[in-house]
Write an enzyme that holds these catalytic residues in place. Structure first.
Site, PDB file in Angstrom:
ATOM      1  N   HIS A  98      19.435  89.275   1.197  1.00 39.87           N
ATOM      2  CA  HIS A  98      20.768  89.926   1.586  1.00 39.87           C
ATOM      3  C   HIS A  98      20.654  91.428   0.913  1.00 39.87           C
ATOM      4  O   HIS A  98      20.312  91.614  -0.363  1.00 39.87           O
ATOM      5  CB  HIS A  98      21.884  88.924   1.067  1.00 39.87           C
ATOM      6  CG  HIS A  98      23.088  89.880   1.555  1.00 39.87           C
ATOM      7  ND1 HIS A  98      23.952  90.826   1.033  1.00 39.87           N
ATOM      8  CD2 HIS A  98      23.882  89.412   2.898  1.00 39.87           C
ATOM      9  CE1 HIS A  98      24.903  91.219   1.943  1.00 39.87           C
ATOM     10  NE2 HIS A  98      24.873  90.149   2.929  1.00 39.87           N
ATOM     11  N   GLU A 171      21.093  92.320   9.938  1.00 36.69           N
ATOM     12  CA  GLU A 171      22.361  93.159   9.306  1.00 36.69           C
ATOM     13  C   GLU A 171      21.864  94.363   8.982  1.00 36.69           C
ATOM     14  O   GLU A 171      21.527  94.573   7.820  1.00 36.69           O
ATOM     15  CB  GLU A 171      22.712  92.085   8.197  1.00 36.69           C
ATOM     16  CG  GLU A 171      23.326  90.844   8.251  1.00 36.69           C
ATOM     17  CD  GLU A 171      23.937  90.415   7.065  1.00 36.69           C
ATOM     18  OE1 GLU A 171      25.231  90.195   7.289  1.00 36.69           O
ATOM     19  OE2 GLU A 171      23.592  90.289   5.957  1.00 36.69           O
TER      20      GLU A 171
END
Ligand code: PGA
Length: 251
Positions: A98, A171
């Site tokens: 992430h 993302e």
């Protein structure tokens, strides 16, 4: 939208333990109903809340995912969380790579590889995040550099992991928390690029989108048909907002 879209609620650090428990207990019927009928629903609470939340949802079809894991099974790693403990708790999924780990926790890209390996070994589904840092029209070069060692690992292991589940979450880092999602065309280019890279390895791996998925951006995002679902941060942390969003997704 067809059934069984993947919805990952990445609660980040938005909720306190009591708020997280309240979220699940007060909305249990609705959440289990979505999970039984329409969605592959994966909730990723803070690491401290995983155990209690897993206890509450035990027996339902809601999945629980971790936001974090170590790249070792055990040893002298203060403050880290072993993937074996995640397995023991009953986590079925775990987020890796992430951008907030890269940005705030000093996560090294090279650590992502052993994390994926350990998770796959334990049959925990890795949710592999990737995306360009800045807004650019041509992000493939940057993404390719980041994804190359990951894809190399998966290629090497393809024979053994082809039946296992992997979720890739595109993302764009600039879109996370910005209120502005990437444009559909842009998402389609990146996800198609990844699809061509993985299609010879497995057809059970999924690609989803994350980055400012909200009630404002979802209508447009739903027009993309080559993605399998969404990774939702802020908008998943308030049930009212999350419900509105899921209702639009299920419409
Ligand atoms: P956001 O976060 O939905 O708040 O942009 C997404 C993510 O970081 O996973």
């Amino acid at each position: 939208m067809k059934k069984n879209k993947i919805i990952i609620a990445n609660w980040k650090m938005y909720l306190s333990t009591s708020e997280a428990i309240k979220f699940i207990t007060q909305n249990y019927d609705k959440l289990t109903n979505w999970a039984e009928k329409n969605l592959e629903l994966i909730i990723c609470p803070s690491p401290t809340d995983l155990y209690q939340i897993k206890k509450i949802i035990e027996g339902s079809e809601i999945f629980i995912g971790s936001q974090i894991t170590s790249n070792h099974h055990s040893g002298s790693f203060t403050g880290q969380i072993s993937p074996k403990s995640l397995k023991y708790i009953g986590c079925s999924h775990c987020i890796v790579g992430h951008s907030e780990h890269l940005k705030y926790l000093g996560e090294k890209e090279r650590n992502i590889i052993p994390k994926i390996e350990l998770l796959l070994e334990l049959d925990i589904v890795p949710i592999i995040c990737f995306g360009e840092e800045e807004k650019t029209i041509e992000p493939i070069k940057e993404i390719e550099k980041y994804m190359q060692p990951i894809l190399k690992l998966l290629q090497k292991k393809a024979k053994f992991i082809t039946q296992k589940q992997i979720i890739f979450a595109y993302e764009p880092r600039w879109a996370i928390g910005s209120g502005e999602a990437a444009k559909n065309k842009h998402i389609e280019i990146i996800t198609s690029w990844l699809k061509t890279k993985i299609q010879n390895m497995s057809n059970s791996w999924k690609i989803i989108y994350g980055g400012s998925v909200s009630i404002k951006t979802i209508e447009s995002l739903l027009k993309i048909d080559n993605i399998d679902g969404f990774l939702i941060g802020k908008a998943s942390s308030s049930f009212q907002e999350f419900k509105k969003l899921v209702d639009l997704i299920l419409k």
